[in-house]
Structures are given as structure tokens and as C-alpha cells.
Enzyme design. Sequence first.
Site, PDB file in Angstrom:
ATOM      1  N   PRO A  93     -10.623  -0.848  19.955  1.00  0.00           N
ATOM      2  CA  PRO A  93     -10.298  -0.687  18.534  1.00  0.00           C
ATOM      3  C   PRO A  93     -10.474  -2.021  17.789  1.00  0.00           C
ATOM      4  O   PRO A  93     -10.595  -3.064  18.431  1.00  0.00           O
ATOM      5  CB  PRO A  93      -8.818  -0.308  18.578  1.00  0.00           C
ATOM      6  CG  PRO A  93      -8.291  -0.995  19.791  1.00  0.00           C
ATOM      7  CD  PRO A  93      -9.427  -0.983  20.809  1.00  0.00           C
TER       8      PRO A  93
ATOM      9  N   HIS B 178     -10.744   4.679  18.454  1.00  0.00           N
ATOM     10  CA  HIS B 178     -11.756   3.740  18.928  1.00  0.00           C
ATOM     11  C   HIS B 178     -11.273   3.008  20.181  1.00  0.00           C
ATOM     12  O   HIS B 178     -10.101   2.683  20.319  1.00  0.00           O
ATOM     13  CB  HIS B 178     -12.071   2.685  17.859  1.00  0.00           C
ATOM     14  CG  HIS B 178     -12.976   3.163  16.772  1.00  0.00           C
ATOM     15  ND1 HIS B 178     -12.963   2.638  15.507  1.00  0.00           N
ATOM     16  CD2 HIS B 178     -13.935   4.125  16.766  1.00  0.00           C
ATOM     17  CE1 HIS B 178     -13.887   3.247  14.768  1.00  0.00           C
ATOM     18  NE2 HIS B 178     -14.468   4.165  15.508  1.00  0.00           N
ATOM     19  N   TYR B 179     -12.229   2.764  21.096  1.00  0.00           N
ATOM     20  CA  TYR B 179     -11.956   1.856  22.209  1.00  0.00           C
ATOM     21  C   TYR B 179     -13.229   1.080  22.484  1.00  0.00           C
ATOM     22  O   TYR B 179     -14.244   1.698  22.799  1.00  0.00           O
ATOM     23  CB  TYR B 179     -11.523   2.612  23.463  1.00  0.00           C
ATOM     24  CG  TYR B 179     -10.969   1.675  24.511  1.00  0.00           C
ATOM     25  CD1 TYR B 179      -9.668   1.192  24.382  1.00  0.00           C
ATOM     26  CD2 TYR B 179     -11.746   1.241  25.580  1.00  0.00           C
ATOM     27  CE1 TYR B 179      -9.155   0.316  25.313  1.00  0.00           C
ATOM     28  CE2 TYR B 179     -11.229   0.355  26.511  1.00  0.00           C
ATOM     29  CZ  TYR B 179      -9.932  -0.100  26.376  1.00  0.00           C
ATOM     30  OH  TYR B 179      -9.412  -0.974  27.290  1.00  0.00           O
TER      31      TYR B 179
ATOM     32  N   LYS C 146     -12.543   1.831   3.399  1.00  0.00           N
ATOM     33  CA  LYS C 146     -13.963   2.070   3.106  1.00  0.00           C
ATOM     34  C   LYS C 146     -14.191   3.329   2.269  1.00  0.00           C
ATOM     35  O   LYS C 146     -15.285   3.562   1.783  1.00  0.00           O
ATOM     36  CB  LYS C 146     -14.762   2.186   4.424  1.00  0.00           C
ATOM     37  CG  LYS C 146     -14.920   0.868   5.159  1.00  0.00           C
ATOM     38  CD  LYS C 146     -15.823   0.978   6.371  1.00  0.00           C
ATOM     39  CE  LYS C 146     -15.138   1.612   7.556  1.00  0.00           C
ATOM     40  NZ  LYS C 146     -13.971   0.872   8.081  1.00  0.00           N
TER      41      LYS C 146
ATOM     42  N   HIS D 284      -3.855   3.766  16.377  1.00  0.00           N
ATOM     43  CA  HIS D 284      -4.185   4.441  15.125  1.00  0.00           C
ATOM     44  C   HIS D 284      -5.300   5.451  15.377  1.00  0.00           C
ATOM     45  O   HIS D 284      -6.074   5.323  16.324  1.00  0.00           O
ATOM     46  CB  HIS D 284      -4.594   3.429  14.040  1.00  0.00           C
ATOM     47  CG  HIS D 284      -5.764   2.577  14.399  1.00  0.00           C
ATOM     48  ND1 HIS D 284      -5.694   1.544  15.318  1.00  0.00           N
ATOM     49  CD2 HIS D 284      -7.053   2.598  13.973  1.00  0.00           C
ATOM     50  CE1 HIS D 284      -6.883   0.973  15.430  1.00  0.00           C
ATOM     51  NE2 HIS D 284      -7.739   1.587  14.627  1.00  0.00           N
TER      52      HIS D 284
ATOM     53  N   GLU E  69       0.807  -1.231   0.000  1.00  0.00           N
ATOM     54  CA  GLU E  69       0.000   0.000   0.000  1.00  0.00           C
ATOM     55  C   GLU E  69       0.836   1.276   0.000  1.00  0.00           C
ATOM     56  O   GLU E  69       0.325   2.357   0.315  1.00  0.00           O
ATOM     57  CB  GLU E  69      -0.982   0.020   1.198  1.00  0.00           C
ATOM     58  CG  GLU E  69      -1.864  -1.214   1.280  1.00  0.00           C
ATOM     59  CD  GLU E  69      -2.950  -1.122   2.360  1.00  0.00           C
ATOM     60  OE1 GLU E  69      -3.600  -0.061   2.461  1.00  0.00           O
ATOM     61  OE2 GLU E  69      -3.159  -2.117   3.072  1.00  0.00           O
TER      62      GLU E  69
ATOM     63  N   TYR F 141      -5.151  -3.814  17.677  1.00  0.00           N
ATOM     64  CA  TYR F 141      -4.474  -3.255  18.848  1.00  0.00           C
ATOM     65  C   TYR F 141      -3.079  -2.722  18.516  1.00  0.00           C
ATOM     66  O   TYR F 141      -2.079  -3.175  19.072  1.00  0.00           O
ATOM     67  CB  TYR F 141      -4.457  -4.278  19.981  1.00  0.00           C
ATOM     68  CG  TYR F 141      -5.834  -4.482  20.569  1.00  0.00           C
ATOM     69  CD1 TYR F 141      -6.304  -3.660  21.583  1.00  0.00           C
ATOM     70  CD2 TYR F 141      -6.678  -5.479  20.081  1.00  0.00           C
ATOM     71  CE1 TYR F 141      -7.579  -3.819  22.114  1.00  0.00           C
ATOM     72  CE2 TYR F 141      -7.951  -5.653  20.603  1.00  0.00           C
ATOM     73  CZ  TYR F 141      -8.395  -4.809  21.613  1.00  0.00           C
ATOM     74  OH  TYR F 141      -9.647  -4.968  22.128  1.00  0.00           O
ATOM     75  N   HIS F 142      -3.037  -1.783  17.589  1.00  0.00           N
ATOM     76  CA  HIS F 142      -1.827  -1.017  17.269  1.00  0.00           C
ATOM     77  C   HIS F 142      -2.357   0.408  17.131  1.00  0.00           C
ATOM     78  O   HIS F 142      -3.273   0.650  16.321  1.00  0.00           O
ATOM     79  CB  HIS F 142      -1.207  -1.528  15.975  1.00  0.00           C
ATOM     80  CG  HIS F 142      -0.035  -0.704  15.508  1.00  0.00           C
ATOM     81  ND1 HIS F 142       1.272  -1.143  15.595  1.00  0.00           N
ATOM     82  CD2 HIS F 142       0.023   0.549  14.974  1.00  0.00           C
ATOM     83  CE1 HIS F 142       2.083  -0.181  15.123  1.00  0.00           C
ATOM     84  NE2 HIS F 142       1.342   0.843  14.736  1.00  0.00           N
TER      85      HIS F 142
END
Lengths: 305, 305
Positions: free
Chosen positions: B237, B234-235, B173, B243, B151, B240-241
Site C-alpha cells: 500500500p 493495495h499490497y 484524485k 484502507h 477533512e 501502512y494503515h
Amino acid sequence: DRLTDVSQDQLFTTFQDFEVVRVLNTNEEQKSIAVEGRLSGKEGTAVVCLQKLPFSAEKLSEIFSDATNLKTLFRNDVYYNKLALMPSQLNEIKATIIYPAEEKHVLRFEKQPSSFVDETPQLYEEITKPFIESSAFSKEWIYNILEHKKEAERIVFEDPDPDVGFILLPDLKWTGKQVEDLYLQAIVHRKDLTSIRDLRTQHIPLLKNILHKGMAAIKDKYSVDNHKLRIYLHYQPSFYHLHVHFTALSFEAPGTWIGKSHLLSSVISNLEVCGDYYIHTTLPFTIKDNHPLRAKFKAKGYFTE
Amino acid sequence: DRLTDVSQDQLFTTFQDFEVVRVLNTNEEQKSIAVEGRLSGKEGTAVVCLQKLPFSAEKLSEIFSDATNLKTLFRNDVYYNKLALMPSQLNEIKATIIYPAEEKHVLRFEKQPSSFVDETPQLYEEITKPFIESSAFSKEWIYNILEHKKEAERIVFEDPDPDVGFILLPDLKWTGKQVEDLYLQAIVHRKDLTSIRDLRTQHIPLLKNILHKGMAAIKDKYSVDNHKLRIYLHYQPSFYHLHVHFTALSFEAPGTWIGKSHLLSSVISNLEVCGDYYIHTTLPFTIKDNHPLRAKFKAKGYFTE
């Protein structure tokens, strides 16, 4: 020329004479569109809002029949991607038309963009607090509820204590029936708290009282378990007298996004971690670009980048 | 009997032979429905998801024409409430069909209720942290991005610093085109931070670097102003890295509700108010009732009331 009532009834049997002037709003999530237009050869503005309707449970057997044609877009192994073409009566659309429409009608349907504000304690003192104080929002309707002068029959639970007490009643947007979209509000009896910005260590008993007695009352009356509830406060709130929202977790209630809502359990935790939390923290919120508070921020140079 | 590829291509030209077994999910907001069914006289399960499509800007002139019939529901003064009946090609529906469908396909479309968890620091140590460590989620795909193995052509901005650096690239997305639903992710270079729970005072420079350089890169490339962005973590997420999500404020991005998202500016403010904030705070989150982490909480007696 003013139309007669009878001739108005004959309008809008189709959109034959309707000319789109501009699109006011489209919502791709909800599948709706609002446009401003006019009728050819007639005076006045017309506003039309089209809204696709949810699939009807009663029509499932008709929808899943030979009446629906399927056009293949592509197929990959077990996955078929199709367009479904259905008879119009199985795929209804709600049309709301306002004619002749005034400027306020147009504004109501026009998409109103929002902005994010990161409200530091300093910006609160300089802009938001004076705005709240000067705006003199009428709180009569709240005091009427607290004093049982209005809506007394709607009260689901009350703790009358002047310090930690509150009244719990259904939100006006809720029918009060099906628990799928359950929505209640707890309004505190004390009148000195405008929003979460005012909360300090000494308010923890008030907040915990609302949390626990509110959950218990809802469990008792509606049989909804504690962990199936979303319990939160808005910032900015729609009125500046402390109140807490209780909604069913299964229901995507309006205004439960970040930048608008704060979970009550987070608010309690913040005060427990740091009693001065709401004196020192930055509170981010979204605000409509035509909101008078946004104009105050703009006047202070907040949005110049 | 196994169907041949050619005979499968001839399936689903209508729903003539399709029999609904049960409704898996309906979404009244998004106007979609998913059902489980079978084909009469054939083996195997079929899953069908129907999703009404947004109004198409290109078809406006056809929609607003005599092709659309309007049936009056009621009229009150200038307000007309109608049902609009449109030719099916102006009112398309996307149909996704899986046949033959496996159990996992059915589960994916089935409505899954959620619960709220108030994760105290103790519950994090006892349940969530061991869950994260034992689950051994593969992070290969993240490391491939960070090392430019995959990517690389999608990277919008990179700060290569090992402590405060990150890579910004479009979310999968997002089409990467229209800014109305802009959605990018910033993935940090350091590998020791799993989620906001791990954040401390010393990470403020990392977070501010992401905030400011992320906003600047988006302003530069997409001309979207800072205060028109929603920037959050987010939690729990999805991986689990650490971002950070950047989405257009005008876009109702999935998972931006309370109990899932935390605004980056709030996270920074929390650490500034109290460096140990994420050691001591309770983090509430919603979790699907079939999520393996929920099973861990249940096993520890969390959901017994």
C-alpha cells in the site's frame, strides 16, 4: 441508392456532411471517441472512431519549436500550467470510418459495461460449470497446436510430458520482435483442466514446471529476466483449456487487472497453503453485460439486489 | 542569474528557445511525453510534460464539421482509414512546465522500471516488516481524519465502532462529481493493522462490515449498484494503515492490476478458506526499481539470478 466505388472514394474529405446521431463510446485514458452518424441527404449509417496518436519521436524538433503556441492557464512559482496549440500535422488523429455501417459495426464500437460476479463454489457448480460444458467451445485449434499440425514453426519451447508438459509460443497479438511488449502463452498438454477452478494439490508440479521452464525459455531466447515478467492465468479465460500468459512487466497487457487475472505464483501458493483452495474459494470476476454467461447468472437471480 | 517574477511570466509563449536534452518518458497509451531540456542562453533545467487531452463533448459539432480535414491512408470496401487534421483549438494539449527544475522534478517524470517480488512469509519477516517498522511513515494525516480534525466535511459515511468501524471519503484524485470515475477510500478506525499481511480470521467481521456498509453508502449517495464497484486493497500500500479502495468498475483506476491490488471479496474468501492464509501465503507484488524497499530486497540477494 447504392454508391459507386469512385463516388465513395470522394466521400469523407472533411466531416462537412456528417451529422452525429449519438456518441457510442469515449475513452478518456486513450483519448478516443466513437460516434454513430449519417451523411446529410444520403442513406445509411456511418460509424466514425477518432483516436489521438502518440507523440511522434521523429517530429520532436518541430513540436518543440516556435510552431507550438503556449497559452497560460496558471503559474505557481516554478510550475507553469499551459495549453499547447500545435499545427495539425504535428498533432495527428487517426480516423476510422465505416460506411455504410451494419448493426454489428455499431455494436462493436459501442461501450459495453461490465459487472462483477462473486462466484462462490455453489454458483460455479450451478451456473458456470454447466455453461462451460454445454457451450461446447471448439478446441480443435488448440489440439492442432499440441499435435504440431498447426503453428509448429512458432513454438518457442516444448516439454512433451503428458502430465506436466506444455507448449510455449508467442501470443497472436505480439509481433514476436521487440521485448517491450513481449507476450507468450503456455498451453498445457493435458486436456482435463478447464480453468484455475479445476486445480488441486496434485497439479502443483505442472504449475511449477510451467513457471520455471517458461521463465528459463524466455530468459534464454529473449534475455528477459524472471522478475521482469508478469505470469498469470485468466478467470474467466477466453477458452477453457488451461493456459498461462507470460508478458513483459513493462507492457500494460490487456486483461491484467484484478477480477480477470491471477498470478501463477499466487495460484501455486494458494494450493500449497490449502490443497482444496479452488474447491472452497469465491472467485470474483468481471464480465461484459452482453456475455451469455452473465445472462445465466441473471436468470438465476444473481443481479437482483 | 535569478529571473524576476515578471520576466518568468514572459517565458514559454512558444517553445522557440527550448532545446530538448533527452526524453524522460513516453506513454503511448495515454499519449503523453516528458522531456528534459534547457532554454538557450539561460541557466537551469526545464522539464516539460505534454499530454493530449480527451475529446471534448462540447466541441463535437466543431470537430465533426468542415474544419476537420481527412487524408486517406487506405480504403477497403466500407472501411476508410484516414488521418484527421484538426484546427489546434479543437485538439488541445496540456503542457506542464517546471522551470527551473530540480533533480527531484526530473526523477518524478522519468520512466521508472519495476520488478516483481514474490514475498514469502520468511521474506516478509526478514525484509518488509522491518522496513515498515523502521521507516516511521507519518500517520498524522490519517489520525487527523479519524479524529475529525481534518477533512470532516468530506466524510461520506462513518461507522464509529473501534473494532469494525471506518470512515469513507472521496479519494483526493476524484472530483467527487461524476460517477464514471467514482473513487472513495475506507479508512479503518483501528490502528493495529498495517496491510493485508496482518489479516486473520478475527478480522472477517471488520472486512465484511466495510464491504457491506461501504457498498450501501455508495448506493445511497451515488446510486451506483454493488456489482458496478471494484473494491480492493493495495499490497504494497502507499501507507501502512489498513484502507480499502472503492472505484467505479467503468473507470480504469490506477493500480488495479495483479501484483498491486487484491479484491476485498477474495481477501475475505481467503480468510474463510484458511484463517492463517496471510501467515502462510506468498504475496507477489511489483515495485519500482528506485523504491527503498526494493533496495532492501536487493541487499539480501533477492534479485541475483
